[in-house]
Design a protein around this motif. Structure first.
Motif, PDB file in Angstrom:
ATOM      1  N   ILE A 166       0.239   1.161   5.339  1.00  8.45           N
ATOM      2  CA  ILE A 166       1.285   0.400   4.671  1.00  8.45           C
ATOM      3  C   ILE A 166       2.544   1.253   4.569  1.00  8.45           C
ATOM      4  O   ILE A 166       2.484   2.425   4.188  1.00  8.45           O
ATOM      5  CB  ILE A 166       0.851  -0.044   3.261  1.00  8.45           C
ATOM      6  CG1 ILE A 166      -0.391  -0.940   3.337  1.00  8.45           C
ATOM      7  CG2 ILE A 166       1.985  -0.742   2.527  1.00  8.45           C
ATOM      8  CD1 ILE A 166      -0.146  -2.271   4.004  1.00  8.45           C
ATOM      9  N   LEU A 201       6.130  -4.247   1.068  1.00  8.72           N
ATOM     10  CA  LEU A 201       4.991  -3.547   1.661  1.00  8.72           C
ATOM     11  C   LEU A 201       4.757  -4.118   3.041  1.00  8.72           C
ATOM     12  O   LEU A 201       4.457  -5.310   3.193  1.00  8.72           O
ATOM     13  CB  LEU A 201       3.750  -3.704   0.777  1.00  8.72           C
ATOM     14  CG  LEU A 201       3.898  -3.237  -0.674  1.00  8.72           C
ATOM     15  CD1 LEU A 201       2.626  -3.523  -1.467  1.00  8.72           C
ATOM     16  CD2 LEU A 201       4.239  -1.753  -0.737  1.00  8.72           C
ATOM     17  N   ASP A 235       2.880  -4.006   6.859  1.00 10.21           N
ATOM     18  CA  ASP A 235       1.750  -3.558   7.669  1.00 10.21           C
ATOM     19  C   ASP A 235       2.313  -2.725   8.823  1.00 10.21           C
ATOM     20  O   ASP A 235       3.033  -3.248   9.677  1.00 10.21           O
ATOM     21  CB  ASP A 235       0.972  -4.760   8.201  1.00 10.21           C
ATOM     22  CG  ASP A 235      -0.266  -4.371   8.998  1.00 10.21           C
ATOM     23  OD1 ASP A 235      -0.120  -3.666  10.028  1.00 10.21           O
ATOM     24  OD2 ASP A 235      -1.370  -4.773   8.607  1.00 10.21           O
TER      25      ASP A 235
END
Length: 352
Positions: free
Chosen positions: A276, A288, A290
């Motif tokens: 993250i 946040l 990926d």
């Protein structure tokens, strides 16, 4: 995932082993969230940490404690599980504190608005090193563990190297025309990359800190935060609100990764598992991302990026062994007046 903090954030930090992220806010509050892949982030704590803005936050003690620092010149230790104050050092610096960075399991460093850097032993709550490293705010710091050297950038436009072994400022660059706002160590310890107020990235060769050896232009506005991805690539956060992937030697802006709708990026940090990427911005959002999805699904390339003053890797004659370079942590920036802070105090924390 997005978290509306409702207030301007100055810093963020991820827990070293759990899916927790902390944010320091202009209101003086500390927020702690739990995040998950299949659920919305949950706020676990809201702590009124400081009377003035909360500029810096770092987890310590294996994540059991979180430290915050403020222009009120104090450093507060808060229990992560209960949110209760453990201890507070009321006069850690003589001037506003704006920066905290972890050095080892038992030491941290703090930097202030007048260029003073202090190193603290968290076991006995004492100051073990102090450096009058700069003439203006300390904007960023990073630590080289095997040589025990602390590197810092400043609003005075210089890069400093402080030796914890010798307790002195070992090297300092010439003053650049721009404020230096962020730094990371790249290329196996051979290059120090600094973000500047007007956008260029300045590259310094290790052991030759007097002047930069290279410049990478292309950021249209200030580069307020840098985060190392690997030895050849970094992630930059700019005042224009864009998060970019940047290559170092060869120097190039590879592609934009994400954005905060033209609001300045205040800080970047990786989660403990580096899956993250966290970003905070003047839009009052904590986002946040990926990391794998961000890197794989973004194939745009920024056009017309200029490259200037690039020396080749073959020209890097080192007069010392290469230094393994630790991952950089996220950066913090300024308070409402756009400035940072200085130092003092004999004990790390005065017991409450």
């Amino acid at each position: 995932m997005e978290i509306n903090l409702g207030k301007l954030p100055f810093d963020l930090d991820f827990h070293p082993s759990s899916p927790l992220v902390a944010s320091a806010l202009i209101s003086g509050d500390l927020y702690l969230y739990r995040y998950g892949a299949n659920s919305q982030p949950e706020r676990l704590l809201q702590v009124s940490a400081h009377d003035e803005s909360c500029r810096a936050v770092r987890f310590v003690d294996s994540g059991r404690t979180v430290l915050t620092a403020s222009p009120d010149c104090s450093i507060l230790a808060t229990d992560v599980e209960t949110g209760r104050a453990i201890a507070r050092l009321e006069e850690a610096h003589e001037n506003s504190i704006n920066r905290l960075v972890n050095l080892t399991e038992t030491t941290i460093a703090s930097g202030d608005d007048e260029g003073c850097i202090k190193v603290w032993d968290t076991r006995n709550r004492s100051c073990c090193n102090s450096f009058d490293a700069h003439e203006d705010f300390v904007s960023d710091m990073t630590f080289v563990s095997n040589t025990r050297q602390l590197l810092a950038t400043s609003g005075d436009g210089s890069l400093s190297v402080c030796s914890l072994r010798k307790n002195k400022v070992q090297a300092r660059s010439e003053f650049s025309e721009d404020e230096l706002l962020s730094l990371v160590i790249m290329k196996g310890g051979k290059k120090v990359v600094c973000g500047s107020q007007n956008g260029p990235l300045l590259l310094y060769s290790w052991g030759h800190f007097e002047d930069c050896s290279d410049r990478l232009v292309g950021h249209p506005m200030s580069v307020d935060t840098l985060l190392k991805l690997d030895d050849d690539t970094l992630i930059s956060g700019s005042e224009d609100g864009v998060i970019r992937l940047v290559g170092i030697l060869p120097n190039r802006i590879i592609q934009p990764l994400a954005e905060h709708s033209e609001y300045p990026i205040e800080g970047l940090a990786f989660s403990y598992d580096r899956k993250i990427l966290g970003s905070i911005s003047h839009d009052q959002m904590l986002k946040l991302w990926d990391v794998e999805e961000l890197l794989n699904n973004n194939h745009q390339t920024v056009p017309n990026i200029k490259q200037v003053e690039s020396d080749s890797e073959d020209s890097d004659d080192m007069d010392m062994d290469l230094i393994p370079c630790p991952p950089a942590k996220g950066s913090a920036r300024m308070d409402g007046n756009g400035r940072y802070s200085n130092y003092s105090a004999a004990n790390f924390f005065a017991d409450l």
